[in-house]
Design an enzyme around this catalytic site. Structure first.
Site, PDB file in Angstrom:
ATOM      1  N   ALA A  53       0.837  -1.207   0.000  1.00  0.00           N
ATOM      2  CA  ALA A  53       0.000   0.000   0.000  1.00  0.00           C
ATOM      3  C   ALA A  53       0.868   1.252   0.000  1.00  0.00           C
ATOM      4  O   ALA A  53       0.582   2.232  -0.702  1.00  0.00           O
ATOM      5  CB  ALA A  53      -0.922  -0.010   1.213  1.00  0.00           C
ATOM      6  N   ARG A  79      -1.991  35.616 -14.054  1.00  0.00           N
ATOM      7  CA  ARG A  79      -2.168  36.676 -13.060  1.00  0.00           C
ATOM      8  C   ARG A  79      -1.219  37.828 -13.409  1.00  0.00           C
ATOM      9  O   ARG A  79       0.019  37.657 -13.426  1.00  0.00           O
ATOM     10  CB  ARG A  79      -1.840  36.122 -11.665  1.00  0.00           C
ATOM     11  CG  ARG A  79      -1.729  37.157 -10.571  1.00  0.00           C
ATOM     12  CD  ARG A  79      -3.063  37.620 -10.080  1.00  0.00           C
ATOM     13  NE  ARG A  79      -2.950  38.383  -8.848  1.00  0.00           N
ATOM     14  CZ  ARG A  79      -3.748  39.407  -8.549  1.00  0.00           C
ATOM     15  NH1 ARG A  79      -4.706  39.778  -9.377  1.00  0.00           N
ATOM     16  NH2 ARG A  79      -3.612  40.045  -7.406  1.00  0.00           N
ATOM     17  N   ASP A 147       0.357  29.153  -1.588  1.00  0.00           N
ATOM     18  CA  ASP A 147       0.900  30.476  -1.286  1.00  0.00           C
ATOM     19  C   ASP A 147       1.062  31.307  -2.557  1.00  0.00           C
ATOM     20  O   ASP A 147       0.785  32.515  -2.565  1.00  0.00           O
ATOM     21  CB  ASP A 147       2.257  30.319  -0.586  1.00  0.00           C
ATOM     22  CG  ASP A 147       2.878  31.658  -0.265  1.00  0.00           C
ATOM     23  OD1 ASP A 147       2.374  32.313   0.676  1.00  0.00           O
ATOM     24  OD2 ASP A 147       3.836  32.074  -0.954  1.00  0.00           O
ATOM     25  N   LEU A 149      -0.705  31.330  -5.088  1.00  0.00           N
ATOM     26  CA  LEU A 149      -2.015  31.789  -5.562  1.00  0.00           C
ATOM     27  C   LEU A 149      -2.553  32.945  -4.714  1.00  0.00           C
ATOM     28  O   LEU A 149      -3.667  33.433  -4.948  1.00  0.00           O
ATOM     29  CB  LEU A 149      -3.030  30.632  -5.552  1.00  0.00           C
ATOM     30  CG  LEU A 149      -3.140  29.812  -6.852  1.00  0.00           C
ATOM     31  CD1 LEU A 149      -1.831  29.162  -7.229  1.00  0.00           C
ATOM     32  CD2 LEU A 149      -4.226  28.752  -6.715  1.00  0.00           C
ATOM     33  N   GLY A 150      -1.765  33.363  -3.740  1.00  0.00           N
ATOM     34  CA  GLY A 150      -2.191  34.470  -2.883  1.00  0.00           C
ATOM     35  C   GLY A 150      -3.506  34.150  -2.183  1.00  0.00           C
ATOM     36  O   GLY A 150      -3.755  33.007  -1.790  1.00  0.00           O
ATOM     37  N   GLU A 174      -0.512   5.122   7.018  1.00  0.00           N
ATOM     38  CA  GLU A 174       0.476   4.180   6.455  1.00  0.00           C
ATOM     39  C   GLU A 174       1.882   4.480   6.976  1.00  0.00           C
ATOM     40  O   GLU A 174       2.861   4.340   6.249  1.00  0.00           O
ATOM     41  CB  GLU A 174       0.452   4.219   4.927  1.00  0.00           C
ATOM     42  CG  GLU A 174      -0.846   3.750   4.310  1.00  0.00           C
ATOM     43  CD  GLU A 174      -1.021   2.241   4.364  1.00  0.00           C
ATOM     44  OE1 GLU A 174      -0.035   1.546   4.635  1.00  0.00           O
ATOM     45  OE2 GLU A 174      -2.162   1.796   4.152  1.00  0.00           O
ATOM     46  N   GLY A 175       1.951   4.901   8.234  1.00  0.00           N
ATOM     47  CA  GLY A 175       3.237   5.231   8.857  1.00  0.00           C
ATOM     48  C   GLY A 175       3.510   6.708   8.750  1.00  0.00           C
ATOM     49  O   GLY A 175       3.561   7.265   7.653  1.00  0.00           O
ATOM     50  N   THR A 176       3.664   7.361   9.913  1.00  0.00           N
ATOM     51  CA  THR A 176       3.942   8.801   9.888  1.00  0.00           C
ATOM     52  C   THR A 176       5.345   9.035   9.325  1.00  0.00           C
ATOM     53  O   THR A 176       6.177   8.120   9.268  1.00  0.00           O
ATOM     54  CB  THR A 176       3.880   9.413  11.301  1.00  0.00           C
ATOM     55  OG1 THR A 176       4.918   8.828  12.100  1.00  0.00           O
ATOM     56  CG2 THR A 176       2.529   9.178  11.967  1.00  0.00           C
TER      57      THR A 176
END
Ligand SMILES: Cc1cc2nc3c(=O)[nH]c(=O)nc-3n(C[C@H](O)[C@H](O)[C@H](O)COP(=O)(O)OP(=O)(O)OC[C@H]3O[C@@H](n4cnc5c(N)ncnc54)[C@H](O)[C@@H]3O)c2cc1C
Length: 194
Positions: A53, A79, A147, A149-150, A174-176
């Site tokens: 997994a 932009r 960030d 994308l303001g 699934e494990g930190t």
């Protein structure tokens, strides 16, 4: 089975499209018929499913990172600030280039892991490196894209905030990240620091 109950966890900020539940096994008796068949013994058999997994996760988070880079590219090219596209700024291009570098590194990591898997040589510690690395680059890219994308970045109209929120789960389940770092640390030193 007697003693098995579930409860749904509501009010999530992450993976909102998927139901997350708590599973309780109060004095549940598992009959011998329900034992995993064949050679599977102890916790090793279910843990081997996690390895597969986690391998899949290494690819999935790359998709999230790519979607965020796509959005950041589209947004910064259209932009207009002070009569030129946001993407015309060196500082923006460096951040976009950084995203592309990290995504490419993650792709190569998963590709090589897949080759090892096909050859039957994939080791859990190698999967830990990739799960840790690819989740980390993906969440960093999602946050950075948000960030760039303001103020628009906090809107669900754009994908980065959704991916950033979902990746908070993926970097945990699934494990930190810390646990995968400890797996790699153990593989390097031979000392179990858990
Ligand atoms: C959306 C979602 C879906 C999930 N789905 C599933 C599922 O389908 N099946 C399933 O079994 N689980 C599932 N989980 C549970 C998930 O796997 C756990 O939340 C995760 O493994 C962390 O365990 P924990 O929450 O008990 O945290 P803890 O183990 O309590 O960890 C808390 C913090 O301490 C750190 N930590 C823990 N141990 C150490 C140590 N020895 N040294 C240093 N730091 C340490 C961790 O890295 C973390 O930062 C899901 C979680 C989420 C959020």
């Amino acid at each position: 089975m007697k003693g098995f109950t579930t409860s749904e966890i509501g009010d999530k900020f992450s993976l909102r499209a998927s139901a997350t539940g708590a599973l309780f096994f109060q004095d549940v008796v598992v009959p011998a018929d329900n034992l995993l068949p064949g050679t599977s013994v102890g916790i090793k058999a279910p843990l081997s499913c996690l390895t597969q997994a986690r391998y899949g996760i290494t690819w999935g988070v790359i998709g999230a990172a790519q979607a965020c880079l796509d959005e950041a590219l589209r947004y910064t090219q259209t932009r207009i600030l002070f009569k030129r596209p946001l993407a015309a700024n060196q500082a923006i291009q460096i951040r976009l280039a950084e995203m592309a570098r990290r995504i490419t590194t993650a792709q190569l990591l998963s590709l090589q892991l897949g080759r090892l898997k096909d050859a039957g040589r994939m080791k859990p510690a190698q999967v830990s490196v990739a799960k840790w690395h690819n989740c980390r680059i993906a969440i960093d890219i999602a946050r950075d894209a948000r960030d760039m994308l303001g103020g628009s970045g906090i809107s669900a109209e754009y994908v980065p905030i959704r991916h950033a929120m979902n990746l908070e789960s993926v970097i945990t389940y699934e494990g930190t990240e810390t646990v995968h770092q400890l797996v790699v640390g153990r593989a390097l030193t031979g000392i179990n620091a858990f």
